[in-house]
Design a protein around this motif. Structure first.
Motif, short mmCIF file in Angstrom:
data_model
loop_
_atom_site.label_atom_id
_atom_site.label_comp_id
_atom_site.label_asym_id
_atom_site.label_seq_id
_atom_site.Cartn_x
_atom_site.Cartn_y
_atom_site.Cartn_z
N VAL A 1 0.85 -1.19 0.00
CA VAL A 1 0.00 0.00 0.00
C VAL A 1 0.89 1.24 0.00
CG1 VAL A 1 -1.87 1.20 1.20
CG2 VAL A 1 -1.74 -1.30 1.29
N PHE A 2 0.60 2.16 -0.90
CA PHE A 2 1.44 3.34 -1.06
C PHE A 2 0.65 4.63 -0.90
CE2 PHE A 2 4.07 0.24 -3.14
CZ PHE A 2 5.38 0.68 -2.96
N ASP A 3 1.16 5.53 -0.07
CA ASP A 3 0.78 6.93 -0.17
C ASP A 3 1.30 7.44 -1.51
OD1 ASP A 3 0.10 9.67 0.85
OD2 ASP A 3 2.27 9.89 0.68
N VAL A 4 0.82 8.60 -1.96
CA VAL A 4 1.22 9.10 -3.27
C VAL A 4 2.03 10.40 -3.17
CG1 VAL A 4 0.43 9.83 -5.54
CG2 VAL A 4 -0.76 7.98 -4.34
N TRP B 1 2.73 -8.93 -5.60
CA TRP B 1 2.08 -8.03 -4.66
C TRP B 1 0.88 -7.37 -5.32
CZ3 TRP B 1 3.82 -6.94 0.38
CH2 TRP B 1 5.06 -7.49 0.71
N SER B 2 -0.18 -7.16 -4.55
CA SER B 2 -1.27 -6.28 -4.96
C SER B 2 -0.88 -4.87 -4.57
CB SER B 2 -2.58 -6.66 -4.28
OG SER B 2 -3.04 -7.91 -4.73
N VAL B 3 -0.69 -4.00 -5.55
CA VAL B 3 -0.27 -2.63 -5.29
C VAL B 3 -1.51 -1.75 -5.20
CG1 VAL B 3 1.01 -0.65 -6.19
CG2 VAL B 3 1.93 -2.98 -6.47
N VAL B 4 -1.68 -1.12 -4.05
CA VAL B 4 -2.86 -0.27 -3.82
C VAL B 4 -2.40 1.10 -3.36
CG1 VAL B 4 -5.06 -0.05 -2.61
CG2 VAL B 4 -4.16 -2.32 -3.12
N LEU C 1 -6.15 13.16 -8.23
CA LEU C 1 -5.66 11.78 -8.23
C LEU C 1 -5.35 11.32 -9.65
CD1 LEU C 1 -5.04 9.13 -6.86
CD2 LEU C 1 -7.48 8.61 -6.85
N SER C 2 -6.17 11.70 -10.60
CA SER C 2 -5.91 11.33 -12.00
C SER C 2 -4.58 11.90 -12.46
CB SER C 2 -7.03 11.83 -12.89
OG SER C 2 -8.27 11.21 -12.57
N ALA C 3 -4.29 13.15 -12.10
CA ALA C 3 -3.03 13.77 -12.48
C ALA C 3 -1.84 13.06 -11.83
CB ALA C 3 -3.04 15.25 -12.09
N LEU C 4 -1.99 12.66 -10.58
CA LEU C 4 -0.92 11.94 -9.90
C LEU C 4 -0.65 10.60 -10.56
CD1 LEU C 4 -2.02 12.79 -6.26
CD2 LEU C 4 0.12 13.53 -7.32
N ARG C 5 -1.71 9.89 -10.93
CA ARG C 5 -1.53 8.60 -11.59
C ARG C 5 -0.87 8.76 -12.95
NH1 ARG C 5 -5.90 4.16 -9.83
NH2 ARG C 5 -4.78 3.08 -11.51
N ARG C 6 -1.22 9.83 -13.66
CA ARG C 6 -0.53 10.08 -14.94
C ARG C 6 0.95 10.30 -14.72
NH1 ARG C 6 -5.13 13.25 -15.90
NH2 ARG C 6 -3.98 15.19 -15.53
N ALA C 7 1.29 11.02 -13.65
CA ALA C 7 2.71 11.27 -13.36
C ALA C 7 3.46 9.98 -13.06
CB ALA C 7 2.83 12.24 -12.18
N ILE C 8 2.85 9.09 -12.30
CA ILE C 8 3.51 7.83 -11.94
C ILE C 8 3.65 6.94 -13.18
CG2 ILE C 8 3.32 5.73 -10.53
CD1 ILE C 8 1.57 7.45 -8.59
N ASP D 1 -0.12 2.55 -14.29
CA ASP D 1 -1.46 2.04 -14.02
C ASP D 1 -1.56 0.54 -14.20
OD1 ASP D 1 -2.58 4.40 -13.21
OD2 ASP D 1 -3.79 4.73 -15.01
N ASP D 2 -0.73 -0.02 -15.08
CA ASP D 2 -0.74 -1.46 -15.31
C ASP D 2 -0.34 -2.25 -14.07
OD1 ASP D 2 1.73 -0.05 -16.13
OD2 ASP D 2 2.54 -2.08 -16.30
N ALA D 3 0.34 -1.60 -13.12
CA ALA D 3 0.80 -2.28 -11.91
C ALA D 3 -0.06 -1.99 -10.69
CB ALA D 3 2.25 -1.89 -11.61
N ILE D 4 -1.02 -1.09 -10.82
CA ILE D 4 -1.84 -0.66 -9.67
C ILE D 4 -3.15 -1.44 -9.66
CG2 ILE D 4 -3.04 1.28 -8.60
CD1 ILE D 4 -0.91 3.10 -9.92
N THR D 5 -3.37 -2.17 -8.57
CA THR D 5 -4.58 -3.00 -8.44
C THR D 5 -5.80 -2.16 -8.12
OG1 THR D 5 -3.25 -4.87 -7.68
CG2 THR D 5 -5.60 -4.92 -7.17
N ALA D 6 -5.65 -1.20 -7.22
CA ALA D 6 -6.80 -0.41 -6.77
C ALA D 6 -6.31 0.86 -6.09
CB ALA D 6 -7.66 -1.22 -5.79
#
Length: 221
Positions: free
Chosen positions: A6-9, A101-104, A114-121, A124-129
């Protein structure tokens, strides 16, 4: 049995803490509040309403809280197209995904932020939820965001590790009963993270990735 990472962003996977400090400072300034940036920095990681209360005190009218939150969103939103991922963030998530691992994500951000943060990372293919501020009643340091992340992953607390950069993250993870890993990329001192419950500390995601086999995220957990 599965495992959850589980990761903070903010400050953990994306280099945004000081952008938050600057934009919150400007939002406070525009509203006539003169606060010191270090006080804001210590509050980054809290949900907006909790951050305002932490910085200004309890006696804030709901209209002012809403106005300050809106001002911060507008100011911070000007950076959405260029938020910088921290070194190794995407590679770390993909490595953990490959190792089962399930990456959450468990974050105080929601909606377009949150959408902008996910674009930066860009992993998405590795993030479960994702467990966002929109999904829980109480944000960090309450355990609910981490507990909800575990629910999404279908994993008990004893099979999970939470990675974050703030005292609020470490307290939330500890209260949820998971092992906690701290990173220094958010600017919070090592001693503060350890006092709040961090079992291990790394400089940033790249350092954690390079040290993975000796970390609490070792493959043989």
């Amino acid at each position: 049995m599965g495992r959850a990472a589980v990761f903070d962003v903010d400050g953990t996977l994306v280099d945004t803490n000081h952008l938050h400090v600057t934009t919150w400072w400007e939002a406070f300034r525009q509203a006539g509040h003169h606060v010191e940036m270090h006080a804001i920095h210590r509050a980054v990681g809290l949900a907006a309403g909790d951050l305002i209360t932490h910085v200004l005190g309890e006696n804030q009218e709901s209209d002012e809280v809403s106005a300050l939150s809106a001002a911060h969103r507008a100011l911070y939103g000007t950076y959405f197209d260029r938020l910088p991922a921290l070194r190794g963030a995407g590679r770390l998530l993909r490595r953990l995904d490959r190792e089962g691992w399930s990456v959450v994500l468990a974050t105080s951000a929601g909606g377009s932020e949150l959408s902008a943060l996910r674009r930066a990372i860009d992993a998405d293919d590795a993030i479960t939820a994702t467990a966002s501020t929109d999904d829980v009643v109480a944000g960090k340091p309450a355990p609910e965001p981490v507990e909800y992340a575990l629910e999404l992953a279908g994993v008990p607390a004893g099979r999970a590790v939470f990675v974050g950069d703030t005292v609020w993250d470490m307290r939330a993870g500890t209260r949820a009963g998971v092992r906690c890993v701290g990173v220094l990329s958010g600017g919070i001192p090592r001693a503060d993270l350890e006092a709040a419950g961090a079992e291990a500390i790394y400089r940033d995601p790249a350092h954690l990735l390079a040290s993975l086999e000796e970390s609490p995220l070792a493959a043989d957990m």
